[in-house]
Design a protein around this motif. Sequence first.
Motif, mmCIF file in Angstrom:
data_model
loop_
_atom_site.group_PDB
_atom_site.id
_atom_site.type_symbol
_atom_site.label_atom_id
_atom_site.label_comp_id
_atom_site.label_asym_id
_atom_site.label_seq_id
_atom_site.Cartn_x
_atom_site.Cartn_y
_atom_site.Cartn_z
ATOM 1 N N VAL A 113 -2.882 -9.023 -79.981
ATOM 2 C CA VAL A 113 -4.243 -9.572 -79.969
ATOM 3 C C VAL A 113 -4.143 -11.102 -80.027
ATOM 4 N N PHE A 114 -5.261 -11.763 -79.802
ATOM 5 C CA PHE A 114 -5.352 -13.229 -79.889
ATOM 6 C C PHE A 114 -4.748 -13.707 -81.222
ATOM 7 N N GLY A 115 -3.988 -14.803 -81.184
ATOM 8 C CA GLY A 115 -3.264 -15.272 -82.362
ATOM 9 C C GLY A 115 -4.150 -15.500 -83.577
ATOM 10 N N THR A 116 -5.365 -15.988 -83.371
ATOM 11 C CA THR A 116 -6.235 -16.273 -84.509
ATOM 12 C C THR A 116 -6.752 -14.980 -85.137
ATOM 13 N N THR A 117 -6.857 -13.921 -84.335
ATOM 14 C CA THR A 117 -7.225 -12.609 -84.883
ATOM 15 C C THR A 117 -6.117 -12.127 -85.816
ATOM 16 N N SER A 160 -4.952 -6.715 -73.357
ATOM 17 C CA SER A 160 -4.602 -7.590 -74.475
ATOM 18 C C SER A 160 -4.356 -9.024 -74.000
ATOM 19 N N ASN A 161 -4.528 -9.929 -74.931
ATOM 20 C CA ASN A 161 -4.314 -11.361 -74.707
ATOM 21 C C ASN A 161 -2.920 -11.729 -75.234
ATOM 22 N N PRO A 162 -2.000 -12.247 -74.447
ATOM 23 C CA PRO A 162 -2.113 -12.676 -73.053
ATOM 24 C C PRO A 162 -1.420 -11.737 -72.058
ATOM 25 N N THR A 210 -17.878 -17.191 -75.441
ATOM 26 C CA THR A 210 -17.304 -18.442 -74.943
ATOM 27 C C THR A 210 -16.574 -18.249 -73.612
ATOM 28 N N LYS A 211 -16.085 -17.024 -73.385
ATOM 29 C CA LYS A 211 -15.217 -16.778 -72.231
ATOM 30 C C LYS A 211 -16.070 -16.418 -71.014
ATOM 31 N N TYR A 212 -15.954 -15.193 -70.530
ATOM 32 C CA TYR A 212 -16.625 -14.842 -69.273
ATOM 33 C C TYR A 212 -18.139 -14.764 -69.396
ATOM 34 N N THR A 337 -5.638 -25.974 -70.662
ATOM 35 C CA THR A 337 -6.561 -25.837 -71.790
ATOM 36 C C THR A 337 -6.400 -24.480 -72.448
ATOM 37 N N ALA A 338 -6.772 -24.415 -73.725
ATOM 38 C CA ALA A 338 -6.706 -23.139 -74.450
ATOM 39 C C ALA A 338 -8.076 -22.493 -74.408
ATOM 40 N N ASN A 339 -8.420 -21.975 -73.272
ATOM 41 C CA ASN A 339 -9.638 -21.186 -73.121
ATOM 42 C C ASN A 339 -9.430 -20.313 -71.891
ATOM 43 N N LEU A 340 -10.335 -19.381 -71.668
ATOM 44 C CA LEU A 340 -10.227 -18.518 -70.494
ATOM 45 C C LEU A 340 -11.625 -18.090 -70.064
ATOM 46 N N GLY A 341 -11.704 -17.529 -68.861
ATOM 47 C CA GLY A 341 -12.973 -16.980 -68.388
ATOM 48 C C GLY A 341 -13.837 -17.973 -67.646
ATOM 49 N N THR A 352 2.765 -21.658 -77.759
ATOM 50 C CA THR A 352 2.552 -22.880 -78.555
ATOM 51 C C THR A 352 1.069 -23.231 -78.724
ATOM 52 N N THR A 353 0.165 -22.387 -78.182
ATOM 53 C CA THR A 353 -1.263 -22.725 -78.321
ATOM 54 C C THR A 353 -2.037 -21.537 -78.892
ATOM 55 N N THR A 354 -2.534 -20.676 -78.024
ATOM 56 C CA THR A 354 -3.408 -19.577 -78.469
ATOM 57 C C THR A 354 -2.717 -18.644 -79.468
ATOM 58 N N HIS A 355 -1.403 -18.522 -79.353
ATOM 59 C CA HIS A 355 -0.645 -17.648 -80.255
ATOM 60 C C HIS A 355 0.381 -18.469 -81.059
ATOM 61 N N GLY A 356 0.139 -19.763 -81.149
ATOM 62 C CA GLY A 356 1.105 -20.682 -81.739
ATOM 63 C C GLY A 356 1.194 -20.604 -83.244
ATOM 64 N N ARG A 357 0.164 -20.072 -83.898
ATOM 65 C CA ARG A 357 0.230 -20.016 -85.362
ATOM 66 C C ARG A 357 0.724 -18.662 -85.860
ATOM 67 N N MET A 358 1.082 -17.782 -84.931
ATOM 68 C CA MET A 358 1.785 -16.558 -85.338
ATOM 69 C C MET A 358 3.224 -16.951 -85.657
ATOM 70 N N ILE A 373 3.566 -17.954 -69.280
ATOM 71 C CA ILE A 373 2.417 -18.799 -68.903
ATOM 72 C C ILE A 373 1.236 -17.865 -68.654
ATOM 73 N N ARG A 374 0.054 -18.259 -69.155
ATOM 74 C CA ARG A 374 -1.157 -17.458 -68.887
ATOM 75 C C ARG A 374 -2.088 -18.252 -67.968
ATOM 76 N N ILE A 375 -2.536 -17.585 -66.915
ATOM 77 C CA ILE A 375 -3.520 -18.227 -66.033
ATOM 78 C C ILE A 375 -4.810 -17.413 -66.072
HETATM 79 N N1 LIG Z 1 -9.178 -16.698 -77.403
HETATM 80 C C1 LIG Z 1 -9.138 -17.893 -76.589
HETATM 81 C C2 LIG Z 1 -9.428 -19.092 -77.415
HETATM 82 C C3 LIG Z 1 -8.410 -20.140 -77.557
HETATM 83 O O1 LIG Z 1 -8.652 -20.859 -78.744
HETATM 84 C C4 LIG Z 1 -7.586 -21.342 -79.378
HETATM 85 O O2 LIG Z 1 -6.477 -21.210 -78.924
HETATM 86 C C5 LIG Z 1 -7.819 -21.993 -80.654
HETATM 87 C C6 LIG Z 1 -6.768 -21.613 -81.615
HETATM 88 C C7 LIG Z 1 -7.342 -21.383 -82.964
HETATM 89 O O3 LIG Z 1 -8.160 -20.474 -83.116
HETATM 90 O O4 LIG Z 1 -6.919 -22.064 -83.878
HETATM 91 C C8 LIG Z 1 -7.897 -17.897 -75.745
HETATM 92 O O5 LIG Z 1 -7.036 -17.031 -75.929
HETATM 93 O O6 LIG Z 1 -7.798 -18.751 -74.871
#
Ligand SMILES: N[C@@H](CCOC(=O)CCC(=O)O)C(=O)O
Length: 399
Positions: A113-117, A160-162, A210-212, A337-341, A352-358, A373-375
């Motif tokens: 799942v998304f790293g922040t989840t 699942s992301n990504p 925020t996404k699609y 950028t760290a966003n999608l949709g 190193t971004t969306t899942h960087g804090r795992m 790489i995610r596109i």
């Molecule tokens: N779920 C989105 C949002 C990307 O947002 C972030 O990467 C921010 C990281 C954070 O929550 O600290 C995606 O996967 O692009």
Amino acid sequence: MSDQDYPFDGFNTRAVRAGQHRTNEQEQSEPLFLSSSFTFTSAAQAARRFAGDEEGNIYSRFSNPTVRTFQERLAAMEGGDACIATASGMSAILSTCMSLLKSGDHVVCARQVFGTTVSLFGKFLPRFGVETSFVPLTDYDAWERAITGRTRILFLETPSNPLTEVADIRRLAELAHAHDCLLVVDNCFCTPALQRPLEYGADLVIHSATKYLDGQGRCVGGAVIGPADLVDEEIFGFLRAAGPTMSAFNAWVFIKGLETLSLRMRAQSENAAALAHWLREQPGVDHVYYPGLNDHPQHELAASQQTAFGGIVSFEVTGGREGAWRVIDNVRLMSITANLGDTKTTITHPATTTHGRMTEQERAEAGIHENLIRISVGLEDVADLQRDLEPALAASRGR
Ligand SMILES: N[C@@H](CCOC(=O)CCC(=O)O)C(=O)O
């Protein structure tokens, strides 16, 4: 009005019409109500509204007509009775957990799942006595083994992301219900235009709007959709008390986004499929993850559960993190950028971004490698996306 009197119920009709309640001004487009509070005709009416004895607006932390239109429209599109709009996708997950769980409860969550989840379930909820076990998304025996007498929620994203792994929603819904648990599905990658988890037995659907749902990279928001007893009673109660609310302005933007969602999801899926097939043939590309590819491990399941394969393509390149960063640093059209949709194609280095804090181990268990790489494929011409990537891939190989 009965269904017979108003038989206009197609998905695309709902996307442009549901939740619209014209005012006396007879406006064609949904109005934006920028008002923090609403007035009452008397003290007695105020008291009735606060007591819940009379319907009507009170205060925009929990009742705003523009937000209500967004909620009704998205609920109609997902096929749910009710929807609560939230300030972000993460606050949709948080509101669900804070309203439905208590200290001592347990969650089973997919590892993928998304790293922040992962942070929310793994780091913050334990402070309130809620523990989470993480399991591989498609290992159904592991889901079953992880369920205990205290488990209340099974949580996943599909795809699942990504890495776009796909889980069988029906199967997990049956498993959840056999153990008196709720199945909560984050439907961010598909949206109701491609997949409606409630129809397969999920109890709640989560969105990052925020996404699609926005689709044009403008606003942050989220939503929870499901039955009225959970959404309007339990989750609404938390939202009213705690206030992680969607703003009226953002709701208005999302309302307009929903109107074109179906068209965008189809076009972005077509572009993504074309790019995924092309990427597979490129030198320096080790592996392409896209549910529309015949050799994707859950291709058949995705074809049966989704009406198209979505707009996200991930791929691994030779040369580890350095190779992946070189590709990203050499694109000129795609947005880093760290966003999608978004209608604009975005390129992201998940590790190193969306899942960087795992932790490194959590990423390894989720299959997120340094060379990934995610596109998120947008609406540009595919030929231009290829023109952008070809030299970037060559630069990454040192040519
Ligand atoms: N779920 C989105 C949002 C990307 O947002 C972030 O990467 C921010 C990281 C954070 O929550 O600290 C995606 O996967 O692009």
